[in-house]
Write a protein that holds these residues in place. Structure first.
Motif, short mmCIF file in Angstrom:
data_model
loop_
_atom_site.label_atom_id
_atom_site.label_comp_id
_atom_site.label_asym_id
_atom_site.label_seq_id
_atom_site.Cartn_x
_atom_site.Cartn_y
_atom_site.Cartn_z
N ARG A 26 0.83 -1.21 0.00
CA ARG A 26 0.00 0.00 0.00
C ARG A 26 0.86 1.26 0.00
NH1 ARG A 26 -2.32 3.29 3.76
NH2 ARG A 26 -1.54 2.06 5.51
N ASN A 27 1.88 1.30 0.82
CA ASN A 27 2.76 2.48 0.88
C ASN A 27 4.14 2.21 0.30
OD1 ASN A 27 0.97 4.34 2.11
ND2 ASN A 27 1.27 3.34 4.09
N ALA A 28 4.22 1.22 -0.60
CA ALA A 28 5.52 0.90 -1.21
C ALA A 28 5.98 2.03 -2.13
CB ALA A 28 5.40 -0.39 -2.02
N PRO A 29 7.28 2.28 -2.18
CA PRO A 29 7.80 3.23 -3.18
C PRO A 29 7.59 2.66 -4.59
CG PRO A 29 9.45 2.66 -1.52
CD PRO A 29 8.35 1.69 -1.37
N LEU A 30 7.61 3.54 -5.57
CA LEU A 30 7.49 3.06 -6.94
C LEU A 30 8.78 2.36 -7.36
CD1 LEU A 30 5.72 6.04 -8.76
CD2 LEU A 30 4.78 4.25 -7.32
N PRO A 31 8.68 1.40 -8.30
CA PRO A 31 9.89 0.66 -8.72
C PRO A 31 10.97 1.56 -9.32
CG PRO A 31 7.89 -0.33 -9.64
CD PRO A 31 7.48 0.93 -8.98
N THR A 32 10.52 2.67 -9.95
CA THR A 32 11.50 3.58 -10.58
C THR A 32 12.07 4.60 -9.60
OG1 THR A 32 9.64 4.98 -11.23
CG2 THR A 32 10.44 3.41 -12.87
N GLU A 33 11.52 4.61 -8.39
CA GLU A 33 11.95 5.60 -7.40
C GLU A 33 13.29 5.17 -6.79
OE1 GLU A 33 10.13 7.62 -3.34
OE2 GLU A 33 8.85 6.42 -4.62
N THR A 34 14.25 6.05 -6.86
CA THR A 34 15.56 5.75 -6.29
C THR A 34 15.50 5.88 -4.77
OG1 THR A 34 16.57 6.72 -8.24
CG2 THR A 34 18.02 6.35 -6.36
N PRO A 35 15.93 4.83 -4.06
CA PRO A 35 15.93 4.95 -2.59
C PRO A 35 16.75 6.16 -2.15
CG PRO A 35 16.42 2.69 -3.27
CD PRO A 35 16.45 3.54 -4.51
N LYS A 36 16.20 6.95 -1.29
CA LYS A 36 16.87 8.19 -0.91
C LYS A 36 16.76 8.40 0.58
CE LYS A 36 17.13 13.13 -2.02
NZ LYS A 36 16.47 14.28 -2.64
N THR A 37 17.90 8.65 1.21
CA THR A 37 17.91 9.04 2.62
C THR A 37 18.20 10.53 2.69
OG1 THR A 37 18.67 6.87 3.34
CG2 THR A 37 19.02 8.70 4.85
N ILE A 38 17.34 11.24 3.36
CA ILE A 38 17.44 12.70 3.41
C ILE A 38 17.96 13.11 4.78
CG2 ILE A 38 16.13 14.87 3.28
CD1 ILE A 38 14.12 13.26 1.52
N GLY A 39 19.11 13.78 4.79
CA GLY A 39 19.70 14.25 6.04
C GLY A 39 18.86 15.33 6.69
N TRP A 40 19.08 15.52 7.98
CA TRP A 40 18.28 16.49 8.73
C TRP A 40 18.44 17.91 8.20
CZ3 TRP A 40 14.18 16.62 11.53
CH2 TRP A 40 13.89 17.73 12.33
N ASP A 41 19.66 18.30 7.87
CA ASP A 41 19.89 19.66 7.37
C ASP A 41 19.13 19.90 6.08
OD1 ASP A 41 21.48 20.21 9.52
OD2 ASP A 41 23.39 19.94 8.46
N GLU A 42 19.10 18.89 5.20
CA GLU A 42 18.37 19.02 3.94
C GLU A 42 16.87 19.11 4.20
OE1 GLU A 42 17.53 16.67 -0.28
OE2 GLU A 42 19.12 15.92 1.06
N ALA A 43 16.39 18.30 5.14
CA ALA A 43 14.96 18.33 5.48
C ALA A 43 14.57 19.71 5.99
CB ALA A 43 14.65 17.27 6.53
N ARG A 44 15.41 20.24 6.87
CA ARG A 44 15.15 21.58 7.42
C ARG A 44 15.11 22.63 6.31
NH1 ARG A 44 18.34 24.92 12.16
NH2 ARG A 44 18.01 26.99 11.29
N ALA A 45 16.11 22.61 5.43
CA ALA A 45 16.18 23.61 4.36
C ALA A 45 14.99 23.48 3.41
CB ALA A 45 17.49 23.46 3.59
N THR A 46 14.61 22.24 3.10
CA THR A 46 13.49 22.00 2.19
C THR A 46 12.21 22.63 2.72
OG1 THR A 46 14.46 19.93 1.38
CG2 THR A 46 12.08 20.21 1.09
N VAL A 47 11.91 22.38 3.99
CA VAL A 47 10.66 22.86 4.57
C VAL A 47 10.70 24.38 4.75
CG1 VAL A 47 9.13 22.76 6.56
CG2 VAL A 47 10.16 20.66 5.67
N LEU A 48 11.80 24.90 5.29
CA LEU A 48 11.87 26.35 5.52
C LEU A 48 11.85 27.13 4.20
CD1 LEU A 48 14.38 26.72 8.50
CD2 LEU A 48 11.87 26.89 8.53
N ASP A 49 12.49 26.61 3.16
CA ASP A 49 12.46 27.28 1.86
C ASP A 49 11.03 27.30 1.30
OD1 ASP A 49 15.15 27.69 2.02
OD2 ASP A 49 15.73 26.19 0.52
N ALA A 50 10.34 26.17 1.45
CA ALA A 50 8.95 26.11 0.96
C ALA A 50 8.07 27.09 1.73
CB ALA A 50 8.41 24.69 1.09
#
Length: 605
Positions: A311-335
């Protein structure tokens, strides 16, 4: 419950790879559990409540407008004191629910606060006996408490369901060994569960996280481990649900509530017919939303049938990605900043001042939340961050709550609390801003498809799944009214809503019928779940207005959040040209999900 759940070494190493995950600094509440400040406030609460009762009991109806204002503001200060004490004890406990010292502090303070506030029970009871004419005169006077009227209008809506003073005091005193005790048993049980997955021992949060793994065998192993442990514990969870549902039924009978859901609707300040319109719109849309999307997903995964672990599986073409905390912070604050610099400024302190607890730790409560504490301090956000794209969306969601709570704090303690139906507005809007910002930067077709699919799944989980949860609760409480429910009875109710909402493409493994056991909302906040769907539909309609260029949208949006619980949803939505009581309103929100599925189908072509 002394034994703590274990996490494998790989899990620990991975969590460190996210960067420095923040932990709460609860010092803004109290320096330490044995601090003189905490002891002083507990004593001050006891004295303040006694003093308040001696001054105002049996006198409320005689107060003039200025006297009533002074009374309400004194009551509000007592509310802040009690809220500060319990926020500190509760947050410490959720950091490690298996720590006996933290559990004891929470229990002891809960007992002290309950005992201390028993003298205040008279307040709402006596207030509701004030005549309509006197109430109107006091609350319309220039020197009176007019700004607090929304709080007391809601309180007076409970008048038909009010019991005698003696019975209300009994229920207040009894709460610590009633629902609160069963809630705590549920929390400690779920926090202590251990799951063996291919020789690794994991806690609940880490095992649930496997259901989004790229490796299908790993997802299956996680799902089967969950099913095994839930099945072994199902009798305990059935006992918890039977007891809480029966306790609620007894209280509802005494209060003459027309339905099990009615109390929730009253507290949400929403009309039952509005909730029913939402529920009917969503269930009617199941074929156009979840059934259609999951059929698409089965094709992407190359499967004739989906299992629950897909049900919540990633798509087969989706590259597994681990997102670091700093990137997560920047992504949300920029948005957030892309919408308004003010939104990012309101979110920034959560990262810098110890207002977020992000890491997965033994004994820590699962899931995520934003707790407002009290209006004189600030909110705290809890996450279990594992570096998944969905975790970034969860960060955006909980920060939205936090920003909302900060803005609403200006209303003061009594007016800041937002009804649950509107409490999800800023959180879901924050998610949508983050999603749209990411989508705008994504040009690779495979990544774009993965983003769109992820958003559709999140919205499906928020709307379809939560309305299915609501239907499950309605069925559960109706069935419990007919007598004790066996685990098999509850399992059957769960499966009836799962099959209907997920659609014919799903097969259900043995053991999935027990997956109702771990959902905390059924235990902590009966019928809360429709608020998620309400919030998503409302935000979709709001976002459409934003995209259409509604003049001064940002200022109107901040005004709506800053209103807290001071206005009804009709007043709050009017500046945007929206009305939740209009049945067509919900179709607007659902059409946004359909539009994203249309876009996914177009990418197929």
């Amino acid at each position: 419950m002394a034994r703590m759940p274990l996490y494998d070494a790989a899990e620990t190493v991975t969590s460190k790879s996210f960067g420095d995950l923040p932990e709460w600094d609860l010092g803004d509440l109290y320096p330490a559990p044995d601090s003189p400040e905490l002891a002083r406030d507990v004593e001050a609460l006891e004295q303040a409540a006694q003093g308040f009762a001696s001054r105002y009991e049996n006198r409320l109806a005689d107060l003039d407008a200025a006297g009533m204002l002074a009374c309400i503001e004194e009551y509000q200060q007592i509310d802040i004191l009690a809220g500060r004490i319990m926020s500190y004890a509760g947050l410490r406990y959720y950091q490690n629910t298996t720590d006996a010292g933290r559990a004891k502090l929470l229990s002891d303070l809960q007992n002290r606060v309950t005992d201390a506030t028993t003298p205040l029970v008279f307040f709402s009871l006596e207030f509701n006996r004030i005549s309509d004419a006197d109430y109107e005169a006091v609350f319309t006077a220039a020197d009176g408490p007019a700004r607090y009227r929304p709080v007391f209008d809601r309180m007076r809506a409970m008048r038909p369901h009010q019991l005698s003073d003696e019975l209300e005091k009994f229920l207040h005193d009894n709460s610590v060994v009633g629902a609160a005790a069963w809630n705590r048993l549920f929390d400690e049980t779920t926090a202590g569960l251990e799951f063996d997955v291919d020789g690794e021992t994991l806690g609940l949060e880490a095992t649930l996280n496997l259901l989004t793994d790229h490796d299908r065998a790993r997802r299956e192993a996680g799902a089967k481990a969950l099913a095994g442990v839930f099945s072994r514990n199902v009798k305990l969870f059935a006992r918890i649900h039977n007891t809480l549902a029966k306790e609620k039924a007894i209280e509802d009978k005494w209060r003459k509530m027309p339905s099990p859901q009615h109390g929730r609707h009253l507290s949400n300040h929403v009309e039952p017919e509005v909730v029913e319109a939402l529920r009917n719109a969503v269930t009617a849309a199941y074929p156009r939303l979840s059934h259609r999307y999951y059929t698409l997903k089965a094709r992407w995964l190359g499967l004739d049938k989906l299992q629950v672990w897909d049900r919540n599986a990633p798509l087969p073409t989706e590259t597994p990605k681990t997102i670091g905390w700093d990137e997560a912070r920047a992504t949300v604050l920029d948005a957030y900043a892309g919408f308004s610099p003010k939104l990012a400024e309101l979110a920034e302190p959560f990262f810098d001042k110890g207002w977020i607890d992000a890491g997965v730790k033994p004994g820590k409560a699962p899931g995520a939340f934003a707790h407002p504490t009290v209006t004189t301090v600030h909110p705290y956000v809890m996450l279990n961050y594992l570096g998944k794209p969905r975790d970034v969306m969860t960060l955006a969601h909980e920060l939205g709550h936090g920003v909302h709570q900060r803005l609403a704090a200006g209303q003061g303690e009594l007016l800041a609390s937002t009804p649950l139906t509107l409490a999800e507005t800023a959180s879901v809007f924050g998610e949508m801003l983050t999603f749209r910002a990411l989508l705008a930067k994504t040009t690779d077709p495979a990544q774009r498809k993965a983003l769109l699919a992820g958003k559709v799944e999140d919205m499906t989980n928020t709307v379809v799944r939560q309305i299915a949860f609501y239907d499950f609760e309605c069925k559960l409480h109706a069935a419990r009214a007919e007598g004790e429910l066996t685990p098999d009875d509850i399992n059957a109710l769960w499966m009836s809503v799962q099959a209907e909402s997920l659609g014919p493409v799903f097969e259900f493994m043995p053991g999935y019928e027990t997956f109702w056991t771990y959902v905390p909302h059924f235990v902590h906040s009966p019928f809360y779940v429709y608020a998620y769907a309400f919030g998503d539909g409302l935000v979709n309609a709001l976002y459409a207005a934003y995209e259409d260029g509604l003049p001064e949208f940002q200022s109107k949006y901040f005004d709506m959040l800053a209103a807290g619980g001071a206005k009804h949803h009709k007043e709050l939505l009017a500046p945007f040209g929206l009305d939740a009581s209009d049945p067509a309103f919900w179709d607007k929100g659902l059409s946004m999900i359909e539009g994203l599925i249309d876009e996914l189908e177009a990418l197929e072509g």
